[in-house]
Design an enzyme around this catalytic site. Structure first.
Site, mmCIF file in Angstrom:
data_model
loop_
_atom_site.group_PDB
_atom_site.id
_atom_site.type_symbol
_atom_site.label_atom_id
_atom_site.label_comp_id
_atom_site.label_asym_id
_atom_site.label_seq_id
_atom_site.Cartn_x
_atom_site.Cartn_y
_atom_site.Cartn_z
ATOM 1 N N LYS A 66 -11.177 3.939 -8.572
ATOM 2 C CA LYS A 66 -10.554 5.445 -9.090
ATOM 3 C C LYS A 66 -9.442 4.955 -9.775
ATOM 4 O O LYS A 66 -9.183 5.939 -10.722
ATOM 5 C CB LYS A 66 -10.107 5.998 -7.710
ATOM 6 C CG LYS A 66 -11.189 6.517 -6.994
ATOM 7 C CD LYS A 66 -10.725 7.354 -5.716
ATOM 8 C CE LYS A 66 -11.827 8.042 -4.980
ATOM 9 N NZ LYS A 66 -11.377 8.985 -3.873
ATOM 10 N N ASP A 103 -9.942 15.760 -5.446
ATOM 11 C CA ASP A 103 -9.613 15.638 -4.010
ATOM 12 C C ASP A 103 -8.715 16.707 -3.337
ATOM 13 O O ASP A 103 -8.722 17.253 -2.270
ATOM 14 C CB ASP A 103 -8.979 14.203 -3.581
ATOM 15 C CG ASP A 103 -10.427 13.479 -3.647
ATOM 16 O OD1 ASP A 103 -11.372 13.793 -3.324
ATOM 17 O OD2 ASP A 103 -9.990 12.178 -3.842
#
Ligand code: ATR
Length: 276
Positions: A66, A103
């Site tokens: 990520k 997220d």
């Protein structure tokens, strides 16, 4: 030409994203597919170039890539920058690689799906000061939630995070535990309690006020020890399945323009995880 999407990570076999996105493509009559690709760290740059060359329209990024993927993208937005992590890439018309992180907004959508409003929630507490906490607190503040208190094992990190978020403050785990009844929402973002091996709680939530919302972003197990304590103390608990499904729905929307059915997906995934 049929479009295709992917998720890259190491490991990747456990990812629930392929089935989730394939279901949504089917439900929405979109002729596209979504494949899991196992990419080792040393092959990340090559993998990004290959995905682009092979005509992939967009992909999700999971552990451990990520943050590492950021230098290989052309542009990342504020969410991704604050979290220092990208979980969704879209290949734009001109071939530019755009990275974002869904997220934090996924958490907020899940909270809103459960009927929570900023007025009702009032003061809220974030436990943890890593990437997940940064994304969630930024998304909560952007959606009008707050004031936000941030607590963390390493208090300096909580202070750093609150310095970069207007209207937030840092406090120690001890103070947070003592004042826990003042919060209408408590969000547990650390890895404590993930997969039964790491049992434990970051702080004791038993002093929460009746009806306060207590969320844990972990979804495996469905109920962490932290959530169990909170529920026994009269809290309204929320596990991480909703956030997982909504972060996927936001990626799906970025790629297709359609926000897919999340309620049914949350049920399906919860049943599946509950049966394990
Ligand atoms: P993520 O991107 O998932 O948020 P991270 O950036 O590595 O992951 O952050 C992990 C968070 O979990 C941090 O807030 C960390 O606390 P420290 O800053 O003190 O390290 C917290 N954390 C991890 N293990 C913990 C434990 N055993 N007890 C309390 N907090 C813990």
């Amino acid at each position: 030409m049929k479009k295709w999407y992917a998720v890259i990570g190491d490991p990747i076999a456990q990812s629930m994203s392929p089935r989730m996105h394939d279901t949504w493509f089917r439900e929405n009559g979109i002729d596209a597919s979504y494949v899991p690709i196992h990419v080792k760290g040393e092959h990340l740059e090559e993998a990004v170039a290959s995905l682009k060359r092979l005509g992939c329209s967009g992909w999700n990024v999971t552990v451990p890539h990520k943050s590492a993927i950021i230098p290989y993208l052309d542009r990342v937005d504020e969410e991704a920058r604050r979290m220092n992590a990208v979980n969704t890439v879209k290949v734009l018309e001109d071939g530019t690689l755009f990275g974002t992180n869904t997220d934090g907004r996924g958490f907020v959508h899940s909270l809103q799906e459960n009927g929570a409003t900023p007025q009702e929630v009032g003061n809220l507490l974030i436990i943890g000061a890593g990437g997940a906490a940064a994304g969630i607190s930024f998304a909560l503040a952007s959606a009008g939630f707050g004031p936000i208190a941030i607590t963390n094992r390493t208090i300096e990190k909580a202070k750093q995070m609150s310095d970069s978020l207007v209207g937030s403050a840092a406090l120690s785990l001890q103070d947070a535990e003592q004042d826990i009844s003042k919060f209408g929402l408590v969000v547990q973002t650390t890895s404590v309690g993930m997969n039964f091996a790491k049992s434990g709680i970051p702080l004791d939530p038993t002093g929460i006020s009746e009806g306060a919302i207590v969320a844990d972003i972990i979804y495996n197990p469905l109920q962490t020890e932290f959530l169990r304590h909170a529920r026994e103390a009269g809290g309204m608990t929320m596990n991480g399945v909703g956030m997982f499904v909504h972060q996927g729905a936001l990626a799906f929307e970025l790629w297709t323009g359609i926000y897919p059915d999340t309620k049914k997906m949350i049920q399906t995934i919860s049943t599946e995880l509950g049966g394990k």
